[in-house]
Design an enzyme around this catalytic site. Structure first.
Site, PDB file in Angstrom:
ATOM      1  N   ASP A   1       0.858  -1.185   0.000  1.00  0.00           N
ATOM      2  CA  ASP A   1       0.000   0.000   0.000  1.00  0.00           C
ATOM      3  C   ASP A   1       0.894   1.233   0.000  1.00  0.00           C
ATOM      4  OD1 ASP A   1      -2.187   1.872   0.494  1.00  0.00           O
ATOM      5  OD2 ASP A   1      -3.295   0.202   1.354  1.00  0.00           O
TER       6      ASP A   1
ATOM      7  N   ASN B   1      -5.698  -5.502  -5.746  1.00  0.00           N
ATOM      8  CA  ASN B   1      -6.900  -4.885  -5.169  1.00  0.00           C
ATOM      9  C   ASN B   1      -6.845  -3.360  -5.125  1.00  0.00           C
ATOM     10  OD1 ASN B   1      -9.374  -4.890  -3.273  1.00  0.00           O
ATOM     11  ND2 ASN B   1      -7.787  -3.901  -2.032  1.00  0.00           N
TER      12      ASN B   1
ATOM     13  N   TYR C   1     -13.460   5.883 -13.132  1.00  0.00           N
ATOM     14  CA  TYR C   1     -13.493   4.677 -12.311  1.00  0.00           C
ATOM     15  C   TYR C   1     -14.197   3.539 -13.039  1.00  0.00           C
ATOM     16  CZ  TYR C   1     -14.737   1.582  -8.419  1.00  0.00           C
ATOM     17  OH  TYR C   1     -14.910   0.485  -7.605  1.00  0.00           O
TER      18      TYR C   1
ATOM     19  N   LYS D   1     -12.779  -0.186 -14.334  1.00  0.00           N
ATOM     20  CA  LYS D   1     -13.264  -1.477 -13.845  1.00  0.00           C
ATOM     21  C   LYS D   1     -13.751  -2.365 -14.992  1.00  0.00           C
ATOM     22  CE  LYS D   1     -12.126  -0.642  -9.668  1.00  0.00           C
ATOM     23  NZ  LYS D   1     -10.971  -1.387  -9.098  1.00  0.00           N
TER      24      LYS D   1
ATOM     25  N   THR E   1     -16.125   1.121   2.356  1.00  0.00           N
ATOM     26  CA  THR E   1     -14.686   1.370   2.355  1.00  0.00           C
ATOM     27  C   THR E   1     -14.434   2.875   2.385  1.00  0.00           C
ATOM     28  OG1 THR E   1     -14.441   1.542  -0.052  1.00  0.00           O
ATOM     29  CG2 THR E   1     -14.443  -0.683   0.905  1.00  0.00           C
TER      30      THR E   1
END
Length: 284
Positions: free
Chosen positions: A41, A94, A160, A164, A197
C-alpha cells in the site's frame, strides 16, 4: 477453516491496497487461514497498524510501500516477496482509487493517476508476479478487483467505471491465457457490491458542485447499505479458493447488473440512468 479455504494453509498471500477496506479484510482472513501475508500500500500508517494487529495473532507479515501506478514498484514488490517468503500462492491486485468529475474537467495528471492505479496496477501486478508463479509449477490463484461498476455505466464516475470494465476484460483474457498455458493458476475477477470502504472518502473530485453532491450520495449509500471490509473478505476468499472466476459480495446484485448490461447491449439501447438515480442527483 472450511475445506475449500484449506488450500491456502501454509501459502503466501500478496495483497495490494491492504491498508483498508476489502484489502485489509482479505489480509486478516488470509492470515487466519495460516498464510504468510504481504501487505502492499502507499498509506503506511494504516498498513502498519493492520500488520501489527495481524502479527499479534502469530502470523508472519511483510509490509512493502508500493505505489501500483509505478511498474517498477511492483517489480520490487515481487522481488522482495520472493526473497523473503518464496513462492506466491495468492495474488490479489486490489488497490484502486475513485475519481469524480466530468471527463473534460479532470486534469490530465489526475486521469493518468487514476488509470495507472486502477488499470496498470493490475496489469503490472500480474506481469511482475505471474512468471514466478508459473515457474514454480504450483497451484496458485490470481484475483483482480473490478466492481459491479464494471458491468454498468455511470456519469461523474467515468474514469473509475471504465477502469473497472478494463480490469474485468483483462481478467477474462488472463483466464484464457492460463488455460492455453495449461497452468495450475486460477484467475478470478472480484466484483464487489456495496462495501463500506474509504473509496469515496479518499476520492479525488473536480470542482463542479455536482461532483461533490454525487460523491456524497454514493458515500451515504455505502455507509448505510454497505457491508464491512471484513464481511466482504469472508464472502470473497472462499470463492477464490474454490476457483470461481466471477467472485461477488452480493450475487443477486451482480446478476441484476449483468442481466441489465446484457439487455442493454443486445438491444443496442441508448445509455440511460434509472429514474430514481436521476432524482437523487437532482435531475429527475
Amino acid at each position: 477453516m472450511s475445506q475449500d479455504m484449506a488450500v491456502f494453509k501454509g501459502g503466501v498471500a500478496v495483497i495490494t491496497g491492504a491498508g483498508s477496506g476489502i484489502g485489509e479484510g482479505l489480509a486478516r482472513l488470509a492470515a487466519k487461514q495460516g498464510m504468510r501475508v504481504v501487505l502492499a500500500d502507499v498509506a503506511m500508517e494504516r498498513t502498519e497498524r493492520v500488520a501489527q494487529e495481524i502479527r499479534a495473532g502469530g502470523t508472519d507479515v511483510l509490509v512493502v510501500h508500493t505505489d501500483v501506478a509505478e511498474p517498477e514498484a511492483l517489480d520490487r514488490l515481487a522481488a522482495i516477496t520472493h526473497e523473503t517468503f518464496g513462492d506466491v500462492t495468492l495474488l490479489v491486485n486490489n488497490a484502486g482509487i475513485e475519481t469524480l468529475g466530468y471527463v473534460w474537467e479532470l486534469p490530465a495528471a489526475l486521469w493518468e493517476k487514476t488509470l495507472n492505479i486502477n488499470i496498470n496496477g493490475v496489469i503490472h501486478g500480474v506481469r511482475a508476479f505471474a512468471p514466478g508463479m508459473l515457474a514454480s509449477g504450483k497451484r496458485a490463484w490470481i484475483a483482480n478487483t473490478s466492481s459491479i461498476g464494471g458491468l454498468g455505466i455511470m456519469p461523474i464516475q467515468t474514469s473509475y467505471v471504465l477502469s473497472k470494465h478494463a480490469v474485468l476484460s483483462f481478467s477474462e483474457c488472463l483466464y484464457l491465457e492460463m488455460q492455453m498455458k495449461r497452468a495450475p493458476i486460477h484467475v478470478s475477477a472480484i466484483l464487489p457490491g456495496p462495501v463500506a470502504t474509504r473509496i469515496f472518502e479518499d476520492s479525488k473530485t473536480a470542482e463542479d458542485p455536482m461532483n461533490a453532491n454525487h460523491g456524497q450520495i454514493m458515500h451515504n449509500m455505502l455507509a448505510s447499505e454497505g457491508i464491512s471490509g471484513d464481511e466482504a473478505a469472508e464472502r470473497i476468499l472462499p470463492q477464490i479458493a474454490a476457483g470461481k472466476f466471477w467472485v461477488s459480495t452480493h450475487p443477486e446484485v451482480t446478476r441484476e447488473f449483468a442481466n441489465n448490461r446484457a439487455s442493454h447491449l443486445s438491444n443496442l439501447a441508448d445509455p440511460a440512468l434509472p429514474a430514481e438515480l436521476l432524482a437523487g442527483m437532482g435531475l429527475g
